[in-house]
Design an enzyme around this catalytic site. Structure first.
Site, short mmCIF file in Angstrom:
data_model
loop_
_atom_site.label_atom_id
_atom_site.label_comp_id
_atom_site.label_asym_id
_atom_site.label_seq_id
_atom_site.Cartn_x
_atom_site.Cartn_y
_atom_site.Cartn_z
N LYS A 265 7.68 -4.72 15.06
CA LYS A 265 8.25 -4.03 13.90
C LYS A 265 8.96 -2.75 14.32
CE LYS A 265 5.59 -4.05 10.15
NZ LYS A 265 4.38 -3.95 9.30
N GLU B 161 9.96 -5.68 4.93
CA GLU B 161 10.25 -6.97 4.31
C GLU B 161 9.99 -6.92 2.81
OE1 GLU B 161 8.16 -8.10 8.29
OE2 GLU B 161 8.07 -6.47 6.82
N GLU C 226 -5.67 -12.17 12.81
CA GLU C 226 -5.30 -10.76 12.79
C GLU C 226 -6.52 -9.88 12.99
OE1 GLU C 226 -1.81 -9.09 10.43
OE2 GLU C 226 -3.51 -8.38 9.23
N HIS D 225 -3.05 -38.43 9.63
CA HIS D 225 -1.79 -39.10 9.99
C HIS D 225 -0.80 -38.10 10.59
CE1 HIS D 225 -2.86 -42.89 7.95
NE2 HIS D 225 -3.55 -42.08 7.16
N GLY E 172 -5.67 -5.48 4.01
CA GLY E 172 -4.86 -6.49 3.34
C GLY E 172 -5.44 -7.88 3.39
N ARG E 173 -5.89 -8.32 4.54
CA ARG E 173 -6.36 -9.69 4.66
C ARG E 173 -7.73 -9.91 4.02
NH1 ARG E 173 -5.93 -6.92 9.23
NH2 ARG E 173 -7.71 -6.61 10.64
N LYS F 56 0.83 -1.20 0.00
CA LYS F 56 0.00 0.00 0.00
C LYS F 56 0.86 1.25 0.00
CE LYS F 56 -3.95 -0.29 1.91
NZ LYS F 56 -5.07 -0.47 2.85
#
Length: 541
Positions: A504, A215, A358, A389, A271-272, A209
């Site tokens: 952060k 990162e 979040e 399993h 974002g999500r 954005k």
């Protein structure tokens, strides 16, 4: 958002008492599911979806009280307000209009003075035209070769939903493009992708954005230098998905990050919740074709329309949200597994982890008051039958947790019909899908205590007809709606994420220390706390 005390509501207190009655032996799921009408009374169908909650620890009294709770918290009114552009993200003073991103009806919608409908249509048309130009070879890399690799650079909501949808629809990706995701700043991720791509035929999509996420920009700059070292012009190999006016939105500015062009995302889509926006739209249109992306949008819109029009007792995401509240706050389950019996849905659980945890992992209400009850649960998952399993020993005999099973009637690869023990692979898969919820619910007694199963372990089952783009859209929108419905009941804001900021901020300080050490080998990390200094010295000795 809600201001009155949640736990002081009369219906909340009655639910608390009702939870005690559900511990009685006669309320064991093996008894509840023995009712021949159980499935009919505790399942819903519609919008290409079947939702079975017959193996949840509920009876009609519980469901009536939960629906009364939803009414007391006015959750359907809040959902309509959200979809109409109200400022529901109160801490950031924004609307939350992810539903508008897939409403192709042309219905006018304005938020904060912006013609949302027109802006979304503009971006979609730009994506349609650009993806077509890439597919027909009009837009190429700097050496004239057509693009065959697309790398999405982004983290969190900038890639998780897109990766989930891309993996789900890999079987219909016929545009000759391989899609990669570069999220982790770990250099191993970059090295892995660099070894798999042909730089001359690679298009990088930087999703950010602000074009300042540490990162993402570390990976973007790494990719830029990677291309430059091979004599390729980054401005012919990079595009941005970003907000208007960001450093990634200036293709003609030689001082900005070099991009061929930019596609806009908006503050009113978090974002999500952004996979149906340009965040997912650009890479998915390149990978699948724009028409399939649009079909995905229409499927998501189907579920939105269902939420806006269905009565509460028929509203599937709302019922799922109420059952999740019941399991968490009244029965004390703090985890939930999402188990799709479909390998293409392997990335669904990671997407839901971020979407839900979040959004709803909050310590205060939207008004800033401490929450009165635990909000959110731990979401995890793995496709079946692999999960059986892996951790189903715990599911059946250890610490219990609710499970959401997902089944697909028609697989993407229907041409493979070889038999083993008289059934096809897909039928074998369904044998397990059908049996696991029953085993969890009913349990089994044995003279051997090691082979005893207590049962009474709740689960729901979701069935979709296929793994078409529309079906995936409905599934994604179902989980988005369920997430916000739970938040509206708790009175929390599911659209901010201040919980990710503290670490952060601390990382920013440590980054400055590292940068100083890189410039000056004699730098001693003065002022850094002793534990952090130990690790800095370990890394940079």
């Amino acid at each position: 958002m809600q201001k009155e005390s949640l736990t002081r509501l009369d219906v909340w207190q009655r639910l608390t008492r009702q939870a005690e009655t559900m511990t009685r032996p006669e309320m064991h799921l093996k008894n509840l599911t023995a009712d021949p009408r159980r499935l009919e009374d505790f399942s819903l169908a519609g919008s290409g979806f079947f939702y079975d909650f017959s193996r949840q620890r509920v009876d009609q009294s519980v469901m009536d009280l939960l629906l009364e709770l939803a009414g007391a918290r006015k959750v359907t009114d809040q959902f309509r307000a959200m979809a109409s552009g109200a400022v529901v993200n109160v801490t950031e003073k924004r609307a939350a209009l992810h539903t508008a991103a897939r409403d192709l009806s042309g219905k006018p919608l304005t938020a904060d003075g912006l013609d949302v409908t027109a802006e979304i249509r503009r971006v979609l048309e730009e994506i349609r035209a650009f993806s077509a130009a890439v597919h027909n070879g009009t837009v190429t890399g700097s050496t004239g070769k057509p693009f065959r690799h697309v790398v999405v650079i982004g983290i969190g909501g900038s890639y998780l939903g897109t990766e989930c949808v891309a993996r789900s629809l890999e079987a219909v990706a016929d545009k000759g493009i391989t899609l990669h995701f570069l999220a982790n700043v770990d250099i191993h991720d970059f090295g892995r992708i660099a070894a798999r791509i042909d730089p001359e035929t690679t298009l990088w999509i930087v999703v950010s954005k602000t074009f300042t996420t540490a990162e993402t920009m570390a990976n973007a700059n790494q990719a830029r230098r990677f291309m430059e070292h091979r004599g390729l012009d980054p401005a012919r190999h990079f595009v941005g998905v970003t907000s208007k006016g960001s450093p990634g939105d200036r293709p003609d500015d030689p001082g900005a990050f070099p991009v061929m062009r930019a596609f806009h995302m908006f503050d009113f889509i978090g974002g999500r919740y952004s996979v149906t926006s340009a965040v997912g739209g650009l890479p998915l249109s390149l990978y699948l074709g724009y028409d399939r992306f649009e079909a995905f949008l229409r499927g998501a819109n189907d579920m939105d329309v269902h939420c806006l029009s269905a009565p509460p007792e028929k509203n599937m995401p709302l019922i799922a949200a109420l059952i999740s509240i019941w399991n968490n706050n009244f029965l004390g389950y703090r985890c939930q597994a999402v188990i799709p019996y479909s390998s293409p849905l392997a990335e669904l659980a990671p997407h839901i982890q971020q979407l839900y945890m979040e959004s709803n992992g909050k310590a205060v209400t939207a008004d800033g008051a401490p929450v009165e009850v635990p909000t959110g649960v731990i979401i995890f998952g793995e496709p079946g039958t692999n999960a059986q399993h892996s951790f189903f020993q715990l599911a059946h005999q250890g610490n219990p947790f609710p499970v959401e099973f997902i089944g697909v009637i028609t697989p993407q690869y229907g041409q493979y019909q070889e038999m083993s023990k008289g059934v096809t692979n897909h039928q074998e898969l369904w044998a397990n899908l059908i049996s696991q919820p029953r085993a969890l619910a009913e349990g089994k007694q044995s003279d051997d205590p090691h082979k005893c199963f207590s049962g009474n372990r709740p689960s729901s089952t979701i069935i979709v007809p296929d793994l078409s783009p529309a079906a995936i859209g409905r599934l994604i929108a179902f989980y988005e709606a369920r997430t916000v419905y739970e938040a509206f009941i708790w009175g929390i804001n599911p659209f901010d994420q201040f919980g990710v900021e503290l670490g952060k901020v601390l990382a920013d300080g440590l980054r400055k220390q590292m940068a100083e050490k890189n410039k000056n080998a004699a730098h001693q990390f003065d002022g850094v706390d002793p534990i952090s200094r130990h690790y800095l010295e370990m890394l940079m000795k």
